[in-house]
Design an enzyme around this catalytic site. Structure first.
Site, PDB file in Angstrom:
ATOM      1  CB  ALA A  66      -0.877  -0.014   1.242  1.00  0.00           C
ATOM      2  N   GLY A 111       0.856  -5.541   0.621  1.00  0.00           N
ATOM      3  CA  GLY A 111       0.032  -5.762  -0.570  1.00  0.00           C
ATOM      4  C   GLY A 111       0.845  -6.220  -1.770  1.00  0.00           C
ATOM      5  CD  GLU A 114      -2.147  -8.801   1.584  1.00  0.00           C
ATOM      6  OE1 GLU A 114      -2.080  -7.564   1.400  1.00  0.00           O
ATOM      7  OE2 GLU A 114      -2.962  -9.332   2.361  1.00  0.00           O
ATOM      8  CD  GLU A 134       0.283  -6.375   5.375  1.00  0.00           C
ATOM      9  OE1 GLU A 134       1.185  -7.129   5.825  1.00  0.00           O
ATOM     10  OE2 GLU A 134      -0.120  -6.423   4.197  1.00  0.00           O
TER      11      GLU A 134
HETATM   12  N1  CAA Z   1       4.415   3.642   0.183  1.00  0.00           N
HETATM   13  C1  CAA Z   1       4.867   4.815  -0.302  1.00  0.00           C
HETATM   14  N2  CAA Z   1       6.168   5.062  -0.548  1.00  0.00           N
HETATM   15  C2  CAA Z   1       7.039   4.085  -0.298  1.00  0.00           C
HETATM   16  C3  CAA Z   1       6.650   2.827   0.192  1.00  0.00           C
HETATM   17  C4  CAA Z   1       5.266   2.617   0.437  1.00  0.00           C
HETATM   18  N3  CAA Z   1       4.785   1.442   0.872  1.00  0.00           N
HETATM   19  N4  CAA Z   1       7.758   2.060   0.366  1.00  0.00           N
HETATM   20  C5  CAA Z   1       8.806   2.823  -0.026  1.00  0.00           C
HETATM   21  N5  CAA Z   1       8.377   4.033  -0.428  1.00  0.00           N
HETATM   22  C6  CAA Z   1       9.187   5.148  -0.905  1.00  0.00           C
HETATM   23  C7  CAA Z   1      10.147   5.660   0.160  1.00  0.00           C
HETATM   24  O1  CAA Z   1       9.471   6.542   1.035  1.00  0.00           O
HETATM   25  C8  CAA Z   1      11.204   6.323  -0.690  1.00  0.00           C
HETATM   26  O2  CAA Z   1      10.736   7.571  -1.134  1.00  0.00           O
HETATM   27  P1  CAA Z   1      11.616   8.913  -0.827  1.00  0.00           P
HETATM   28  O3  CAA Z   1      12.874   8.684  -1.623  1.00  0.00           O
HETATM   29  O4  CAA Z   1      10.751   9.993  -1.369  1.00  0.00           O
HETATM   30  O5  CAA Z   1      11.840   8.938   0.618  1.00  0.00           O
HETATM   31  C9  CAA Z   1      11.267   5.403  -1.910  1.00  0.00           C
HETATM   32  O6  CAA Z   1      10.048   4.685  -1.953  1.00  0.00           O
HETATM   33  C10 CAA Z   1      12.395   4.400  -1.848  1.00  0.00           C
HETATM   34  O7  CAA Z   1      12.304   3.754  -0.606  1.00  0.00           O
HETATM   35  P2  CAA Z   1      13.545   3.593   0.386  1.00  0.00           P
HETATM   36  O8  CAA Z   1      14.420   4.801   0.331  1.00  0.00           O
HETATM   37  O9  CAA Z   1      13.039   3.169   1.717  1.00  0.00           O
HETATM   38  O10 CAA Z   1      14.308   2.420  -0.360  1.00  0.00           O
HETATM   39  P3  CAA Z   1      14.980   1.113   0.243  1.00  0.00           P
HETATM   40  O11 CAA Z   1      15.493   0.357  -0.925  1.00  0.00           O
HETATM   41  O12 CAA Z   1      15.921   1.459   1.355  1.00  0.00           O
HETATM   42  O13 CAA Z   1      13.780   0.271   0.921  1.00  0.00           O
HETATM   43  C11 CAA Z   1      11.658  -0.808   1.076  1.00  0.00           C
HETATM   44  C12 CAA Z   1      12.700  -0.184   0.147  1.00  0.00           C
HETATM   45  C13 CAA Z   1      12.243  -2.082   1.702  1.00  0.00           C
HETATM   46  C14 CAA Z   1      10.456  -1.168   0.209  1.00  0.00           C
HETATM   47  C15 CAA Z   1      11.295   0.155   2.199  1.00  0.00           C
HETATM   48  O14 CAA Z   1      10.987   1.435   1.624  1.00  0.00           O
HETATM   49  C16 CAA Z   1      10.122  -0.237   3.026  1.00  0.00           C
HETATM   50  O15 CAA Z   1      10.252  -1.027   3.927  1.00  0.00           O
HETATM   51  N6  CAA Z   1       8.907   0.311   2.730  1.00  0.00           N
HETATM   52  C17 CAA Z   1       7.708   0.078   3.487  1.00  0.00           C
HETATM   53  C18 CAA Z   1       7.020  -1.170   3.012  1.00  0.00           C
HETATM   54  C19 CAA Z   1       5.823  -1.552   3.854  1.00  0.00           C
HETATM   55  O16 CAA Z   1       5.787  -1.458   5.063  1.00  0.00           O
HETATM   56  N7  CAA Z   1       4.763  -2.026   3.142  1.00  0.00           N
HETATM   57  C20 CAA Z   1       3.562  -2.471   3.743  1.00  0.00           C
HETATM   58  C21 CAA Z   1       2.483  -1.514   3.428  1.00  0.00           C
HETATM   59  S1  CAA Z   1       0.996  -1.979   4.278  1.00  0.00           S
HETATM   60  C22 CAA Z   1       0.103  -2.862   3.129  1.00  0.00           C
HETATM   61  O17 CAA Z   1       0.539  -3.097   2.029  1.00  0.00           O
HETATM   62  C23 CAA Z   1      -1.234  -3.328   3.592  1.00  0.00           C
HETATM   63  C24 CAA Z   1      -2.363  -3.124   2.670  1.00  0.00           C
HETATM   64  O18 CAA Z   1      -3.305  -2.403   2.948  1.00  0.00           O
HETATM   65  C25 CAA Z   1      -2.413  -3.849   1.371  1.00  0.00           C
END
Ligand code: CAA
Length: 260
Positions: A66, A111, A114, A134
């Site tokens: 998400a 997601g 998923e 999540e």
């Molecule tokens: N939503 C929006 N932006 C996101 C994102 C997300 N889920 N994940 C990463 N980004 C953005 C970061 O904020 C960053 O943007 P900025 O450069 O503007 O700060 C960019 O993408 C690159 O991310 P990172 O600098 O963090 O890159 P990384 O390679 O170090 O890490 C990652 C990548 C492992 C995906 C890490 O960003 C991360 O852990 N993200 C969160 C993922 C997460 O928790 N997802 C679960 C969401 S909940 C869900 O999906 C439930 C649902 O309702 C379906």
């Protein structure tokens, strides 16, 4: 507005669907989800599409789930609508009649994982990480994660992944059966496309019926499953493709299936 979903039809009959938001880790924004949903609705009816491969733009992340930045700005009702949209979209992946493969060319979280779980097969990158984080965000996997993950890897392992929110490597994902293949990141897409190509050479009605028999059968008892299999087999008997298969065998050539 920039394109968030790329659709590329390959000569093999494989359709490659790419999530394109590399600047945001290919996160599932509302705009991307709406485009993806429309794409899936169209693909389901395209006879020339024999298999579908999902991948993510860039070389690090398949999909980060998400869009958490977008969600921070939402009121509760909008969150509900967006969660429903993610669920509906991912359900459309699961319901595609064609075989589907998630070419997880990098990290897949929430997601994003998923979406991959709704595919028939998953190819992981050995060095990338996969998880359902999540509960670390005080929500739960709501797009099939609590249902599909335990069916795939068992209840105990799924509970561990979901309750801890831990991220496992692609190599581990392969070992526990979450992914059917794990390979170096650079090879993920090629491997997935190659598998999809092998499938796309086979009878499309047979593929769709086999998929239906497996997916519906696994949710029921063996006797009912065997009845479902009979019905699915029956659907293939009157097809031109079945006759073509026999003809090609006799003539020692590759069959040319038309989906009729
Ligand atoms: N939503 C929006 N932006 C996101 C994102 C997300 N889920 N994940 C990463 N980004 C953005 C970061 O904020 C960053 O943007 P900025 O450069 O503007 O700060 C960019 O993408 C690159 O991310 P990172 O600098 O963090 O890159 P990384 O390679 O170090 O890490 C990652 C990548 C492992 C995906 C890490 O960003 C991360 O852990 N993200 C969160 C993922 C997460 O928790 N997802 C679960 C969401 S909940 C869900 O999906 C439930 C649902 O309702 C379906």
């Amino acid at each position: 507005m920039s394109e968030t979903v790329g659709v590329e039809m390959l000569s093999s009959g494989v359709c490659k669907v790419t999530l394109i938001r590399p600047e945001a880790a290919n996160a599932l924004s509302v705009q991307l989800l709406e485009k993806l949903k429309d794409t899936l609705e169209a693909l389901a009816f395209q006879k020339e599409v024999r298999a579908v491969v999902f991948t993510g733009a860039g070389d690090k992340v398949f999909c980060a789930g998400a869009d958490l930045k977008e969600r921070r700005r939402m009121e509760e009702e909008e969150v509900r609508r967006t969660v429903a949209l993610i669920g509906e979209t991912i359900e459309k992946v699961a319901k595609l009649p064609q075989p589907t493969i998630a070419a997880m060319n990098g990290t897949a979280l929430g997601g994003g994982l998923e979406l991959a779980l709704a595919c028939d097969l998953r190819v992981a990158a050995e060095e990338s990480v996969y998880g359902l984080p999540e509960t670390t965000l005080a929500i739960i996997p709501g797009a099939g994660g609590t249902q599909r993950l335990p069916r795939l890897i068992g209840v105990g392992r799924a509970k561990e992944m979901i309750f801890t929110g831990k991220r496992i490597t692609g190599a581990e994902a392969y070992l526990i059966g979450l992914a059917q293949y794990a390979c170096p990141l650079a090879k993920v897409e090629t491997l997935a496309l190659d598998l999809a190509k092998q499938m796309s050479a086979n009878g499309p009605i047979a593929l769709a019926q086999a998929k239906k028999a497996i997916d519906n059968g696994i949710e029921t008892d063996l006797a009912t499953g065997l009845e479902l299999e009979k019905l699915a087999y029956e659907r293939t008997i009157s097809t031109k493709d079945r006759l073509e298969g026999l003809e090609a065998f006799k003539e020692k050539r590759k069959p040319q299936y038309i989906g009729e």
